[in-house]
Design an enzyme around this catalytic site. Structure first.
Site, PDB file in Angstrom:
ATOM      1  N   ASP A 162       0.646  -1.159   0.141  1.00  0.00           N
ATOM      2  CA  ASP A 162      -0.062  -0.066  -0.169  1.00  0.00           C
ATOM      3  C   ASP A 162       0.798   1.295  -0.039  1.00  0.00           C
ATOM      4  O   ASP A 162       0.605   2.305  -0.595  1.00  0.00           O
ATOM      5  CB  ASP A 162      -0.944   0.083   1.276  1.00  0.00           C
ATOM      6  N   HIS A 167       4.875   4.557  -3.130  1.00  0.00           N
ATOM      7  CA  HIS A 167       5.181   5.827  -2.628  1.00  0.00           C
ATOM      8  C   HIS A 167       6.582   5.940  -2.157  1.00  0.00           C
ATOM      9  O   HIS A 167       7.412   6.757  -2.685  1.00  0.00           O
ATOM     10  CB  HIS A 167       4.329   6.311  -1.466  1.00  0.00           C
ATOM     11  N   LYS A 260      10.641   3.025   6.608  1.00  0.00           N
ATOM     12  CA  LYS A 260       9.869   2.566   7.637  1.00  0.00           C
ATOM     13  C   LYS A 260       8.236   3.271   7.235  1.00  0.00           C
ATOM     14  O   LYS A 260       8.581   4.594   7.075  1.00  0.00           O
ATOM     15  CB  LYS A 260      10.426   3.279   9.017  1.00  0.00           C
ATOM     16  N   ARG A 302      11.071  17.461   4.808  1.00  0.00           N
ATOM     17  CA  ARG A 302       9.653  16.966   5.608  1.00  0.00           C
ATOM     18  C   ARG A 302       8.857  17.288   4.693  1.00  0.00           C
ATOM     19  O   ARG A 302       8.342  18.395   4.173  1.00  0.00           O
ATOM     20  CB  ARG A 302       9.421  18.153   6.763  1.00  0.00           C
ATOM     21  N   TYR A 310      15.323  21.393   6.381  1.00  0.00           N
ATOM     22  CA  TYR A 310      16.246  21.939   7.417  1.00  0.00           C
ATOM     23  C   TYR A 310      17.563  21.049   7.596  1.00  0.00           C
ATOM     24  O   TYR A 310      17.631  19.851   7.145  1.00  0.00           O
ATOM     25  CB  TYR A 310      15.793  22.113   8.746  1.00  0.00           C
TER      26      TYR A 310
END
Length: 418
Positions: A162, A167, A260, A302, A310
């Site tokens: 999934d 992704h 993960k 992020r 960052y």
């Protein structure tokens, strides 16, 4: 909004009915009357079992007579290499590769598109982007909620199919690829395919799978995965996985890419963490305190929420003494840009209209991606490997930390100040 809604029309029909698609064609012809050119997009956000029926009927009965016809196909693109190949072959019988847009909405996110800009337009990063300077790369995805009644669907696929095979693997390919010849879609996708074909086959000892269990939180009952009425009570479907992947090429040889992903974790997050090697013969090692590991340089992209980039650097703590601190050079999109970020689907649908396939998946790319994950998926299914349980709202199973430690890595998202 009123104008947009006035342009929306509904035409009922069955997926497998050629006549119903002829009715759809007649309905569209009526609205297209007076236009010299009429282009059509069919968005197949439907179960994969009916992809082929819709593709065949739309192609034969409802293709544009005066312009182009394009078909957007949503994941899942099969369950393994063989089913994906069969689906691609069936679609190829009625559609050309140029007509097919395999969409992965993560590739449409602002920070993913910015990742290649960051890398290829800043001289600072170009010489650092390889095994000599990068110690490990972490690609992390977490959701703070469970299947929420969608367990019946999720149980057919699990977290690896999934989230990770599509992704996260697409993000990894974009991150690790060689500089393309140009920004042309085919040049970019050629480089992504090279990365995927260079990846080492995943073995069981490089995988940790987990499944969330229920718990009480301040009097509130948080249900476990098996508490979902749509999930079989003996299901071993993983809702969490951590995997160590390797790319066997000169740029990335020996660098662990730790992936993960999980549901019912402690926060919502998607990020890429690049941990750089320590300074050799560091003059300030005695001034770093006990946590020398925490004073390494790290680049964080992020993706969501609070989009930003960052870089962690070491600096002297103000004062008369000589002690070091780890600080952030922080680009937060909300504070830097006073604009609303476009939705990923918004970007990708516009790209489809414009015929830009840079952020869409090519058939050989899909095949290479499935070849990486199919052997371990078949092994997990065949052996019915029992997932390690972790409490709803936790950071995931303990096994993920042992996997990281095996490769001398500490998960970067464990810091309390992140």
């Amino acid at each position: 909004m009123d104008f947009f809604l006035s342009c929306c029309h509904y035409c009922p029909g069955n997926y497998d009915s050629y006549e119903d698609f002829k009715t759809l064609d007649a309905s569209m012809n009526k609205f297209e009357a007076g236009h010299k050119t009429a282009n059509r997009i069919f968005y197949l956000s439907i179960p994969p079992s009916i992809f082929v029926d819709v593709a065949q009927n739309s192609s034969k009965a409802a293709s544009s007579a005066s312009g182009w016809t394009r078909v957007i196909v949503e994941k899942p693109f099969g369950r393994d290499a063989q089913s994906s190949k069969e689906l691609s072959e069936q679609l190829a019988e009625v559609l050309t590769e140029e007509q097919i847009y395999r969409i992965d909405h993560y590739l449409g996110k602002e920070l993913i598109e910015n990742m290649t800009v960051l890398r290829f337009s800043n001289l600072l990063f170009q010489p650092l982007w390889d095994r000599k300077y990068i110690r490990n790369v972490q690609i992390i995805f977490s959701e703070p909620f469970g299947t929420e009644g969608r367990g019946g669907y999720f149980d057919q696929y699990g977290i690896i199919r999934d989230i990770m095979q599509n992704h996260l693997l697409q993000i990894m390919a974009l991150f690790a690829m060689e500089p393309p010849v140009s920004l042309d879609a085919e040049d970019i996708r050629n480089e992504k395919v090279k990365v995927l074909r260079s990846m080492r086959i995943i073995t069981k000892d490089e995988v940790v799978v987990g499944q969330y269990k229920g718990r009480n939180n301040k009097g509130q009952k948080l249900p476990g995965y098996l508490d979902d009425d749509t999930v079989p009570k003996d299901s071993t479907c993983p809702t969490f996985a951590a995997i160590a992947l390797f790319i066997d090429n000169p740029r990335w040889d020996g660098v662990p890419f730790l992936m993960k992903a999980g549901k019912a974790l402690h926060k919502r997050s998607a990020e890429i963490r690049v941990q750089f090697r320590h300074v050799p013969g560091n003059l300030y090692s005695k001034n770093c305190g006990l946590d020398q590991e925490g004073l390494g340089n790290e680049l964080v992209i992020r993706v969501q929420p609070n989009e930003g980039i960052y870089l962690k650097i070491n600096n002297k703590v103000p004062g008369l003494g000589l002690s070091l601190d780890n600080s952030k050079l922080d680009l937060s999109y909300k504070s830097r840009y006073n604009t609303q970020l476009p939705d990923a689907y918004e970007r990708l649908i516009l790209d489809t209209i414009n015929g830009d396939k840079r952020l869409f998946i090519r058939s050989d790319e899909l095949e290479a991606a499935w070849n990486v994950f199919t052997p371990i998926l078949h092994q997990l299914d065949a052996e019915k490997i029992k997932p390690e349980l972790y409490p709803y709202g936790s950071r995931g199973p303990i096994g993920a930390h042992y996997l990281a430690a095996k490769h001398k890595v500490r998960w970067g998202d464990l810091d309390t100040d992140e």
